[in-house]
Structures are given as C-alpha cells and as structure tokens.
Design a protein around this motif. Sequence first.
Motif, PDB file in Angstrom:
ATOM      1  N   PRO A   4       0.751  -1.189   0.152  1.00 37.06           N
ATOM      2  CA  PRO A   4      -0.061  -0.022  -0.069  1.00 37.06           C
ATOM      3  C   PRO A   4       0.678   1.343   0.041  1.00 37.06           C
ATOM      4  O   PRO A   4       0.381   2.160  -0.560  1.00 37.06           O
ATOM      5  CB  PRO A   4      -0.921  -0.232   1.244  1.00 37.06           C
ATOM      6  CG  PRO A   4      -0.891  -1.613   1.656  1.00 37.06           C
ATOM      7  CD  PRO A   4       0.473  -2.106   1.062  1.00 37.06           C
ATOM      8  N   LEU A   5       2.105   1.162   0.526  1.00 35.77           N
ATOM      9  CA  LEU A   5       2.837   2.317   0.584  1.00 35.77           C
ATOM     10  C   LEU A   5       3.406   2.817  -0.814  1.00 35.77           C
ATOM     11  O   LEU A   5       3.324   3.810  -1.185  1.00 35.77           O
ATOM     12  CB  LEU A   5       3.836   2.290   1.492  1.00 35.77           C
ATOM     13  CG  LEU A   5       3.695   1.958   3.009  1.00 35.77           C
ATOM     14  CD1 LEU A   5       4.952   1.832   4.005  1.00 35.77           C
ATOM     15  CD2 LEU A   5       2.906   3.162   3.572  1.00 35.77           C
ATOM     16  N   ARG A   7       2.081   1.993  -3.417  1.00 35.80           N
ATOM     17  CA  ARG A   7       0.615   2.518  -4.418  1.00 35.80           C
ATOM     18  C   ARG A   7       0.368   3.978  -4.088  1.00 35.80           C
ATOM     19  O   ARG A   7       0.204   4.706  -4.751  1.00 35.80           O
ATOM     20  CB  ARG A   7      -0.569   1.733  -4.004  1.00 35.80           C
ATOM     21  CG  ARG A   7      -0.463   0.281  -4.686  1.00 35.80           C
ATOM     22  CD  ARG A   7      -1.722  -0.193  -4.771  1.00 35.80           C
ATOM     23  NE  ARG A   7      -2.243  -0.625  -3.307  1.00 35.80           N
ATOM     24  CZ  ARG A   7      -2.115  -1.833  -2.648  1.00 35.80           C
ATOM     25  NH1 ARG A   7      -1.556  -2.945  -3.151  1.00 35.80           N
ATOM     26  NH2 ARG A   7      -2.528  -2.016  -1.469  1.00 35.80           N
ATOM     27  N   ASN A   8       0.507   4.424  -2.611  1.00 38.96           N
ATOM     28  CA  ASN A   8       0.477   5.789  -2.488  1.00 38.96           C
ATOM     29  C   ASN A   8       1.413   6.587  -2.794  1.00 38.96           C
ATOM     30  O   ASN A   8       1.115   7.848  -3.234  1.00 38.96           O
ATOM     31  CB  ASN A   8       0.426   5.919  -0.778  1.00 38.96           C
ATOM     32  CG  ASN A   8      -0.998   5.591   0.143  1.00 38.96           C
ATOM     33  OD1 ASN A   8      -1.996   5.356  -1.019  1.00 38.96           O
ATOM     34  ND2 ASN A   8      -0.944   5.172   0.986  1.00 38.96           N
ATOM     35  N   ASP A  75       3.650   1.941   9.657  1.00 31.81           N
ATOM     36  CA  ASP A  75       2.063   1.483   9.496  1.00 31.81           C
ATOM     37  C   ASP A  75       1.236   2.599  10.017  1.00 31.81           C
ATOM     38  O   ASP A  75       1.572   3.710  10.448  1.00 31.81           O
ATOM     39  CB  ASP A  75       1.981   0.351  10.186  1.00 31.81           C
ATOM     40  CG  ASP A  75       2.086   0.336  11.887  1.00 31.81           C
ATOM     41  OD1 ASP A  75       2.690   1.416  12.172  1.00 31.81           O
ATOM     42  OD2 ASP A  75       1.681  -0.517  12.468  1.00 31.81           O
ATOM     43  N   TRP A  77      -2.193   5.380   9.323  1.00 30.72           N
ATOM     44  CA  TRP A  77      -2.494   6.428   8.456  1.00 30.72           C
ATOM     45  C   TRP A  77      -1.560   7.500   8.273  1.00 30.72           C
ATOM     46  O   TRP A  77      -1.382   8.139   7.211  1.00 30.72           O
ATOM     47  CB  TRP A  77      -3.843   7.276   8.965  1.00 30.72           C
ATOM     48  CG  TRP A  77      -3.623   8.125  10.263  1.00 30.72           C
ATOM     49  CD1 TRP A  77      -3.720   7.595  11.410  1.00 30.72           C
ATOM     50  CD2 TRP A  77      -3.031   9.214  10.195  1.00 30.72           C
ATOM     51  NE1 TRP A  77      -3.213   8.820  12.298  1.00 30.72           N
ATOM     52  CE2 TRP A  77      -2.947   9.907  11.568  1.00 30.72           C
ATOM     53  CE3 TRP A  77      -2.752  10.275   9.255  1.00 30.72           C
ATOM     54  CZ2 TRP A  77      -2.493  10.959  11.801  1.00 30.72           C
ATOM     55  CZ3 TRP A  77      -2.134  11.712   9.669  1.00 30.72           C
ATOM     56  CH2 TRP A  77      -2.283  11.761  11.067  1.00 30.72           C
ATOM     57  N   ASP A  80       0.521   5.963   5.320  1.00 34.51           N
ATOM     58  CA  ASP A  80      -0.173   6.347   4.033  1.00 34.51           C
ATOM     59  C   ASP A  80       0.150   7.784   3.597  1.00 34.51           C
ATOM     60  O   ASP A  80       0.253   8.142   2.704  1.00 34.51           O
ATOM     61  CB  ASP A  80      -1.610   6.145   4.140  1.00 34.51           C
ATOM     62  CG  ASP A  80      -2.105   4.663   4.327  1.00 34.51           C
ATOM     63  OD1 ASP A  80      -1.091   3.941   4.144  1.00 34.51           O
ATOM     64  OD2 ASP A  80      -2.968   4.213   5.088  1.00 34.51           O
ATOM     65  N   SER A  83       3.695   8.413   2.624  1.00 34.47           N
ATOM     66  CA  SER A  83       3.992   7.881   1.467  1.00 34.47           C
ATOM     67  C   SER A  83       3.387   8.869   0.070  1.00 34.47           C
ATOM     68  O   SER A  83       3.823   8.717  -0.892  1.00 34.47           O
ATOM     69  CB  SER A  83       3.634   6.407   1.117  1.00 34.47           C
ATOM     70  OG  SER A  83       2.400   6.123   1.462  1.00 34.47           O
ATOM     71  N   LEU A  84       2.189   9.226   0.351  1.00 36.60           N
ATOM     72  CA  LEU A  84       1.515  10.220  -0.462  1.00 36.60           C
ATOM     73  C   LEU A  84       2.455  11.334  -0.776  1.00 36.60           C
ATOM     74  O   LEU A  84       2.591  11.850  -1.537  1.00 36.60           O
ATOM     75  CB  LEU A  84       0.111  10.405  -0.040  1.00 36.60           C
ATOM     76  CG  LEU A  84      -0.679  11.069  -1.107  1.00 36.60           C
ATOM     77  CD1 LEU A  84      -0.947  10.401  -2.296  1.00 36.60           C
ATOM     78  CD2 LEU A  84      -2.015  11.395  -0.358  1.00 36.60           C
TER      79      LEU A  84
END
Length: 114
Positions: A4-5, A7-8, A75, A77, A80, A83-84
């Motif tokens: 997920p990281l 992907r962000n 890990d 929010w 996330d 990484s965004l």
Amino acid sequence: MTSPLNRNVSRGYAMLWAVVLVAISVCVSLLTAITRAYASSLMVLIGFGIAALPWVPARRRSLIACQTTVLLRADGWRADFDSLRYGMVIGRECLVACWASMAALMLLSIASSP
C-alpha cells in the motif's frame, strides 16, 4: 504484489502530473492557433532553450533531489500520508527538472505540424 505504501507513492506522483497534464492541454489548445504563423522562429527559440537547460541551477538541484529518499512511518494512517507526500515531492522534483524539456517537445510538435 505491491505494498500500500508503494501505491500511495504512485498516487501522489500521478496526482501532481494529472494537474500538470490539464495545464499543458489548455496551453496546447491556446497556442495552436497562435504559433502557426511563427513556426520557424518558434523552433529556433525552442532549440536555444533546450541547449541552455543543463546550466540552469534549479534543474541540477532537482536532479539531485530526485535521488534522495526520506524516512517513512511503518504503519497506520501516517504511513499512508508519508508515502503520498513522498510521491508528490518526487513528482515535484521531476516536474522542476523536466518541465522545460516537455514544454519544448510540446511546442515543437505544434510548430512542425502542417
């Protein structure tokens, strides 16, 4: 499978470039009618602009910044968000380093089309 990281990071990078794509599309539509009459002089100016790019200090700094990494939380929010944000930072550095080359190619395609 990507994490997920990752992907962000990709989402942050893509969000920045989506905004740039819209701005470039608007510029292309506005410049198409204007540049038809001045195509040869426009291509000469673009050539000189591309030749001057390697000596622009902001471009050199951005190319160096493209290779740097930052610490990301593991890990939650905040991971996330980190990484965004990292994807947007890398996208911004890529934009600063490459915008003139991309704009020059866009204008050359307009100027050279019949």
